[in-house]
Design a protein around this motif. Sequence first.
Motif, PDB file in Angstrom:
ATOM      1  N   ILE A 203       0.788  -1.410   0.210  1.00  0.00           N
ATOM      2  CA  ILE A 203      -0.033  -0.118   0.141  1.00  0.00           C
ATOM      3  C   ILE A 203       0.881   1.145  -0.109  1.00  0.00           C
ATOM      4  O   ILE A 203       0.581   2.072  -0.614  1.00  0.00           O
ATOM      5  CB  ILE A 203      -0.929   0.178   1.259  1.00  0.00           C
ATOM      6  CG1 ILE A 203      -1.714  -1.392   1.592  1.00  0.00           C
ATOM      7  CG2 ILE A 203      -1.965   1.198   1.054  1.00  0.00           C
ATOM      8  CD1 ILE A 203      -2.979  -1.579   0.582  1.00  0.00           C
ATOM      9  N   THR A 204       1.873   1.308   0.720  1.00  0.00           N
ATOM     10  CA  THR A 204       2.917   2.240   0.816  1.00  0.00           C
ATOM     11  C   THR A 204       3.530   2.586  -0.510  1.00  0.00           C
ATOM     12  O   THR A 204       3.529   3.800  -0.844  1.00  0.00           O
ATOM     13  CB  THR A 204       4.041   1.830   1.802  1.00  0.00           C
ATOM     14  OG1 THR A 204       3.473   1.755   3.163  1.00  0.00           O
ATOM     15  CG2 THR A 204       5.093   3.147   1.888  1.00  0.00           C
ATOM     16  N   LYS A 205       3.926   1.563  -1.336  1.00  0.00           N
ATOM     17  CA  LYS A 205       4.274   1.643  -2.560  1.00  0.00           C
ATOM     18  C   LYS A 205       3.367   2.193  -3.590  1.00  0.00           C
ATOM     19  O   LYS A 205       3.405   3.025  -4.437  1.00  0.00           O
ATOM     20  CB  LYS A 205       4.619   0.429  -3.284  1.00  0.00           C
ATOM     21  CG  LYS A 205       6.048  -0.169  -2.744  1.00  0.00           C
ATOM     22  CD  LYS A 205       6.352  -1.579  -3.324  1.00  0.00           C
ATOM     23  CE  LYS A 205       7.564  -1.983  -2.289  1.00  0.00           C
ATOM     24  NZ  LYS A 205       7.833  -3.486  -2.897  1.00  0.00           N
ATOM     25  N   ALA A 206       1.987   1.858  -3.210  1.00  0.00           N
ATOM     26  CA  ALA A 206       0.962   2.346  -4.142  1.00  0.00           C
ATOM     27  C   ALA A 206       0.578   3.845  -3.942  1.00  0.00           C
ATOM     28  O   ALA A 206       0.639   4.719  -4.858  1.00  0.00           O
ATOM     29  CB  ALA A 206      -0.457   1.795  -3.982  1.00  0.00           C
ATOM     30  N   PHE A 207       0.973   4.217  -2.569  1.00  0.00           N
ATOM     31  CA  PHE A 207       0.831   5.661  -2.237  1.00  0.00           C
ATOM     32  C   PHE A 207       1.775   6.596  -2.988  1.00  0.00           C
ATOM     33  O   PHE A 207       1.454   7.537  -3.509  1.00  0.00           O
ATOM     34  CB  PHE A 207       0.972   5.820  -0.818  1.00  0.00           C
ATOM     35  CG  PHE A 207       1.180   7.271  -0.233  1.00  0.00           C
ATOM     36  CD1 PHE A 207      -0.242   7.988   0.154  1.00  0.00           C
ATOM     37  CD2 PHE A 207       2.316   7.897  -0.156  1.00  0.00           C
ATOM     38  CE1 PHE A 207       0.016   9.286   0.437  1.00  0.00           C
ATOM     39  CE2 PHE A 207       2.280   9.326   0.058  1.00  0.00           C
ATOM     40  CZ  PHE A 207       1.056  10.050   0.520  1.00  0.00           C
ATOM     41  N   VAL A 208       2.991   6.009  -3.161  1.00  0.00           N
ATOM     42  CA  VAL A 208       4.232   6.629  -3.765  1.00  0.00           C
ATOM     43  C   VAL A 208       3.808   6.659  -5.304  1.00  0.00           C
ATOM     44  O   VAL A 208       4.117   7.896  -5.792  1.00  0.00           O
ATOM     45  CB  VAL A 208       5.634   6.063  -3.450  1.00  0.00           C
ATOM     46  CG1 VAL A 208       6.641   6.564  -4.332  1.00  0.00           C
ATOM     47  CG2 VAL A 208       5.877   5.952  -2.200  1.00  0.00           C
TER      48      VAL A 208
END
Lengths: 216, 216
Positions: A203-208
């Motif tokens: 999810i953190t990667k998606a945010f970036v």
Amino acid sequence: MRIIELNKRQETILQIVKDNGPITGEQIAERLSLTRATLRPDLAILTMAGYLDARPRVGYFFTGKTGSQLLTERIKKLTVKAYQSIPVVVNESASVYDAICTMFLEDVGTLFVVNSESYLVGVLSRKDLLRASMGKQDTESIPVSIIMTRMPNITTCKLDDYVVDIANQLINKQIDGLPIVKEVNVGGETKYEVVGRITKTNITKAFVQIALDEFY
Amino acid sequence: MRIIELNKRQETILQIVKDNGPITGEQIAERLSLTRATLRPDLAILTMAGYLDARPRVGYFFTGKTGSQLLTERIKKLTVKAYQSIPVVVNESASVYDAICTMFLEDVGTLFVVNSESYLVGVLSRKDLLRASMGKQDTESIPVSIIMTRMPNITTCKLDDYVVDIANQLINKQIDGLPIVKEVNVGGETKYEVVGRITKTNITKAFVQIALDEFY
């Protein structure tokens, strides 16, 4: 898919449809003194991006959606499939010690436990393993099946679930990751094959990616 | 701040400025047969949202940014301050056993280690504690200072750092959370006060807020 930035002609078409829709491609072309063939790519882009919609024998109409609405809509529709990781599994007969070693070797925060038929039977978090290794018992002699979270208490998800729904579940249930499963019917009973893993890291990667306009 | 959806008058103003900018508020009002006072809130909204910019004695002009660009810009500018959590600290003389207990009691994935003057000296992840408790040593007799990641190997951040940059660091350095610090000069030496914590959980929450149009 990158965020679409409209060119001048596309902006003009959008305005024409806003003011006059529903309107046919022919009529738009006429107003711009262009051929329909010339406009086809622009109309395709505007429709694909969600600004316009088309109905056969009626024409194009404005969906009423702004760029930022379309963007959040696209974010809402991101699926687990595009953001998953490979699952790491251990057998239910493995020891807690083995599971900890696997967790370090594979560098993951969540392990999935499978039975001899490779169906999902449990989940192990770092917290579970830490709790078990804290006690005075010998971790080599305790099987993971004793400390794991087991079915039906496991939250699972599917490849076509929305990332936003999974993110919400991770927060509400205070867990780091979920197994992505495929349901299999075995003699009338539902079994779960583990096909992937989705975690707060994904999810953190998606945010970036969203912040950098580089998401699918 | 919710995503701004422009009303009809705001859309019209935007079009007028696009076509005629730079243009003064007076001139826009004239074209719409309205008073400047009536337009003031609309112009304020369009400027705040980033669609328009204003220069004194020149007037309003179109920034050239689409709704989705403005949205991603706003996402890029989210700061740590709005998404942080409360930090949980242990003293450097605490035992590994105590640290594990604190981690469970406070239900966090990362602990910060401080010295007797309350300045940051180390970070403990679940992984660090799991590694320590896996060995045959007695966790009650090992101080956390032996197993922690210590300064200057700790990645820290500040309250006004961008969430997207922190998210990137969490991924690239494969860590779950960062201490948010305030630098203090003590006799020519830089010390770090721990003022907050930002983790993949916070980023996951930010992701959900963006997808649901409910972010600051």
